[in-house]
Design an enzyme around this catalytic site. Structure first.
Site, PDB file in Angstrom:
ATOM      1  N   GLY A   1       0.821  -1.218   0.000  1.00  0.00           N
ATOM      2  CA  GLY A   1       0.000   0.000   0.000  1.00  0.00           C
ATOM      3  C   GLY A   1       0.847   1.256   0.000  1.00  0.00           C
ATOM      4  N   ALA A   2       1.852   1.274  -0.895  1.00  0.00           N
ATOM      5  CA  ALA A   2       2.773   2.418  -0.931  1.00  0.00           C
ATOM      6  C   ALA A   2       2.344   3.457  -1.972  1.00  0.00           C
ATOM      7  CB  ALA A   2       4.192   1.932  -1.237  1.00  0.00           C
TER       8      ALA A   2
ATOM      9  N   GLY B   1      -1.022   7.811   0.899  1.00  0.00           N
ATOM     10  CA  GLY B   1      -1.030   7.987   2.349  1.00  0.00           C
ATOM     11  C   GLY B   1       0.284   7.691   3.053  1.00  0.00           C
TER      12      GLY B   1
ATOM     13  N   GLY C   1       1.943   4.875   3.523  1.00  0.00           N
ATOM     14  CA  GLY C   1       2.902   4.001   2.836  1.00  0.00           C
ATOM     15  C   GLY C   1       3.793   4.794   1.904  1.00  0.00           C
TER      16      GLY C   1
ATOM     17  N   SER D   1      -4.127   0.000  14.595  1.00  0.00           N
ATOM     18  CA  SER D   1      -4.773   1.297  14.851  1.00  0.00           C
ATOM     19  C   SER D   1      -5.216   1.328  16.304  1.00  0.00           C
ATOM     20  CB  SER D   1      -5.996   1.463  13.953  1.00  0.00           C
ATOM     21  OG  SER D   1      -6.784   2.537  14.426  1.00  0.00           O
TER      22      SER D   1
ATOM     23  N   TYR E   1     -13.686  -2.323  10.681  1.00  0.00           N
ATOM     24  CA  TYR E   1     -12.282  -1.927  10.531  1.00  0.00           C
ATOM     25  C   TYR E   1     -11.497  -2.220  11.814  1.00  0.00           C
ATOM     26  CZ  TYR E   1      -8.349   1.413  10.283  1.00  0.00           C
ATOM     27  OH  TYR E   1      -7.110   2.000  10.310  1.00  0.00           O
TER      28      TYR E   1
HETATM   29  N1  LIG Z   1      -4.665   7.365   8.362  1.00  0.00           N
HETATM   30  C1  LIG Z   1      -4.833   7.114   9.664  1.00  0.00           C
HETATM   31  O1  LIG Z   1      -5.186   7.998  10.472  1.00  0.00           O
HETATM   32  C2  LIG Z   1      -4.561   5.746  10.206  1.00  0.00           C
HETATM   33  C3  LIG Z   1      -4.707   5.512  11.578  1.00  0.00           C
HETATM   34  C4  LIG Z   1      -4.451   4.236  12.088  1.00  0.00           C
HETATM   35  C5  LIG Z   1      -4.031   3.230  11.233  1.00  0.00           C
HETATM   36  N2  LIG Z   1      -3.905   3.491   9.901  1.00  0.00           N
HETATM   37  C6  LIG Z   1      -3.492   2.387   9.024  1.00  0.00           C
HETATM   38  O2  LIG Z   1      -2.393   2.793   8.254  1.00  0.00           O
HETATM   39  C7  LIG Z   1      -2.401   2.117   6.998  1.00  0.00           C
HETATM   40  C8  LIG Z   1      -2.283   3.125   5.865  1.00  0.00           C
HETATM   41  O3  LIG Z   1      -3.408   3.989   5.935  1.00  0.00           O
HETATM   42  P1  LIG Z   1      -3.497   5.324   5.080  1.00  0.00           P
HETATM   43  O4  LIG Z   1      -4.213   6.297   5.934  1.00  0.00           O
HETATM   44  O5  LIG Z   1      -2.185   5.678   4.521  1.00  0.00           O
HETATM   45  O6  LIG Z   1      -4.522   4.860   3.929  1.00  0.00           O
HETATM   46  P2  LIG Z   1      -4.573   5.246   2.383  1.00  0.00           P
HETATM   47  O7  LIG Z   1      -4.047   6.613   2.133  1.00  0.00           O
HETATM   48  O8  LIG Z   1      -5.974   4.959   1.963  1.00  0.00           O
HETATM   49  O9  LIG Z   1      -3.593   4.181   1.704  1.00  0.00           O
HETATM   50  C9  LIG Z   1      -3.952   2.829   1.712  1.00  0.00           C
HETATM   51  C10 LIG Z   1      -3.059   2.044   0.800  1.00  0.00           C
HETATM   52  O10 LIG Z   1      -3.589   0.703   0.737  1.00  0.00           O
HETATM   53  C11 LIG Z   1      -3.812   0.368  -0.628  1.00  0.00           C
HETATM   54  N3  LIG Z   1      -4.927  -0.544  -0.824  1.00  0.00           N
HETATM   55  C12 LIG Z   1      -6.242  -0.318  -0.559  1.00  0.00           C
HETATM   56  N4  LIG Z   1      -6.966  -1.368  -0.957  1.00  0.00           N
HETATM   57  C13 LIG Z   1      -6.113  -2.270  -1.491  1.00  0.00           C
HETATM   58  C14 LIG Z   1      -6.274  -3.537  -2.096  1.00  0.00           C
HETATM   59  N5  LIG Z   1      -7.488  -4.096  -2.270  1.00  0.00           N
HETATM   60  N6  LIG Z   1      -5.187  -4.188  -2.555  1.00  0.00           N
HETATM   61  C15 LIG Z   1      -3.963  -3.631  -2.416  1.00  0.00           C
HETATM   62  N7  LIG Z   1      -3.751  -2.427  -1.878  1.00  0.00           N
HETATM   63  C16 LIG Z   1      -4.818  -1.750  -1.416  1.00  0.00           C
HETATM   64  C17 LIG Z   1      -4.113   1.688  -1.299  1.00  0.00           C
HETATM   65  O11 LIG Z   1      -3.989   1.552  -2.696  1.00  0.00           O
HETATM   66  P3  LIG Z   1      -4.666   2.647  -3.701  1.00  0.00           P
HETATM   67  O12 LIG Z   1      -3.729   3.809  -3.708  1.00  0.00           O
HETATM   68  O13 LIG Z   1      -4.732   1.917  -5.002  1.00  0.00           O
HETATM   69  O14 LIG Z   1      -6.012   2.970  -3.124  1.00  0.00           O
HETATM   70  C18 LIG Z   1      -3.071   2.577  -0.647  1.00  0.00           C
HETATM   71  O15 LIG Z   1      -1.817   2.377  -1.223  1.00  0.00           O
HETATM   72  C19 LIG Z   1      -3.722   1.333   6.948  1.00  0.00           C
HETATM   73  O16 LIG Z   1      -3.485  -0.008   7.302  1.00  0.00           O
HETATM   74  C20 LIG Z   1      -4.553   2.010   8.007  1.00  0.00           C
HETATM   75  O17 LIG Z   1      -5.528   1.146   8.550  1.00  0.00           O
HETATM   76  C21 LIG Z   1      -4.155   4.710   9.355  1.00  0.00           C
END
Ligand SMILES: NC(=O)c1ccc[n+]([C@@H]2O[C@H](COP(=O)([O-])OP(=O)(O)OC[C@H]3O[C@@H](n4cnc5c(N)ncnc54)[C@H](OP(=O)(O)O)[C@@H]3O)[C@@H](O)[C@H]2O)c1
Length: 301
Positions: free
Chosen positions: A14-15, A18, A20, A143, A168
């Protein structure tokens, strides 16, 4: 993870967006060899191009897989094993928080499939590579939300009701429990396991909740991932949970060995893996027998 970290090989799922993407930037700046995973080729390419524009000497490869399909996860693991003789860190970062109920290609609820089953399967398939690269590490993006739920051990794969944040949070509890179960299995193999909460970062696809009070910047969140990857403090740990910048206590259910083992057993079956035994910790030359694919393909309970 001692000494100079530069040149280490780090796979980030997921790089393409966000945290990643930001963690990839930071690790490229530190001279790591990166394997960046995404599901959208153009989006991932744009990330790679932006990192090369900033760090022309970066060393980046890419790999594509949609985690809503376990077959794609298997193909990805096979391709990584084909390409790499060495993997220092696996960062299971890809995650979703969908608003409507959908199914994965394998018939699981989509959040459960992408956030939990995909990293469980990918990690298990890459274990031989990680063990051969010891000291190595698995970093799982959990999380703080995992503290807010309890999972019925008889109904792990399906939430009784579809409330997006609960569904989630359940997957994050499972991923945290998996982190500790894996750490216990790997403690003498030189592979350490860390689960982390990066803070609440508004404006990503996962946080539709921009009203939440506790905000962290994307940079700060990515810095927590970098620390989880590289900090030698976690090298010999029996599993750790980090909340932003410090070690914290995980949800007691995630720490329950009984729950972890129930989850592990079911997860092997859901992913079509069989646990046949433990590898002697220090013998890295023996074939890995912790998990082997079942010849009969997927099996659901
Ligand atoms: N943001 C927060 O506040 C927060 C808080 C706690 C934990 N987290 C955790 O941190 C991690 C990253 O979150 P983020 O906020 O950076 O989210 P994000 O910006 O939505 O990025 C998510 C990444 O996962 C990929 N992804 C989604 N669905 C997928 C699939 N079916 N197959 C392969 N890749 C997929 C996305 O690909 P696309 O670019 O193609 O969509 C993107 O690269 C997650 O596990 C999230 O639960 C985030």
């Amino acid at each position: 993870m001692s000494g100079q970290n530069s040149g280490r090989t780090i796979l980030i799922t997921g790089a393409s967006d966000g945290l990643g993407k930001e963690a990839a930037r930071k690790l490229a700046a530190r001279g790591m060899r990166l394997i960046l995973h995404g599901r959208n080729e153009a989006k991932l390419r744009a990330v790679v191009d932006s990192i090369y524009a900033e760090y022309p000497h970066a060393n980046i490869e890419t790999i594509l897989a949609d985690f809503s399909s376990l077959a794609e996860v298997r193909a990805m693991a096979a391709e990584i094993i084909r390409r790499c003789s060495h993997l220092d860190v696996l960062v299971n970062n890809a995650g979703i928080l969908p608003f409507k109920q959908e199914e994965s290609a394998d018939g699981f609820e989509l959040t459960f499939g992408v956030n939990y089953l995909a990293p469980f399967l990918l990690t298990n398939l890459l274990l031989p590579l990680l063990k051969n690269s010891a000291p190595a590490r698995v970093v799982n993006l959990s999380s703080v939300a995992h503290h807010l739920v309890v999972v019925n051990p008889y109904q792990i794969e399906n939430s009784p009701v579809f409330i997006p944040w609960i569904v989630y949070a359940r997957t994050k509890l499972l991923l945290t429990a998996f982190t500790f179960a894996l750490a216990r299995r790997l403690k003498s193999c030189g592979v350490s396991c860390v689960a982390l909460h990066p803070g609440i970062i508004p404006g990503t696809n996962v946080t539709h909740f921009t009203w939440l009070r506790f905000r962290t910047t994307r940079e700060e969140g990515a810095e927590t991932i970098v620390a989880a990857c590289l900090n030698p403090e976690f090298e010999h740990s029996e599993g750790a949970y980090i909340s932003i910048d410090r070690k914290a206590r995980a949800n007691p259910q995630a720490l329950s060995i009984r729950f972890q083992e129930t989850l592990w057993k079911k997860s092997l079956a859901w992913c079509g893996l069989t646990e046949t035994g433990q590898v002697p910790a220090t013998d890295k030359n023996k074939p890995d027998v912790l998990c082997q694919p079942l010849s009969a393909g997927d099996k659901r309970e």
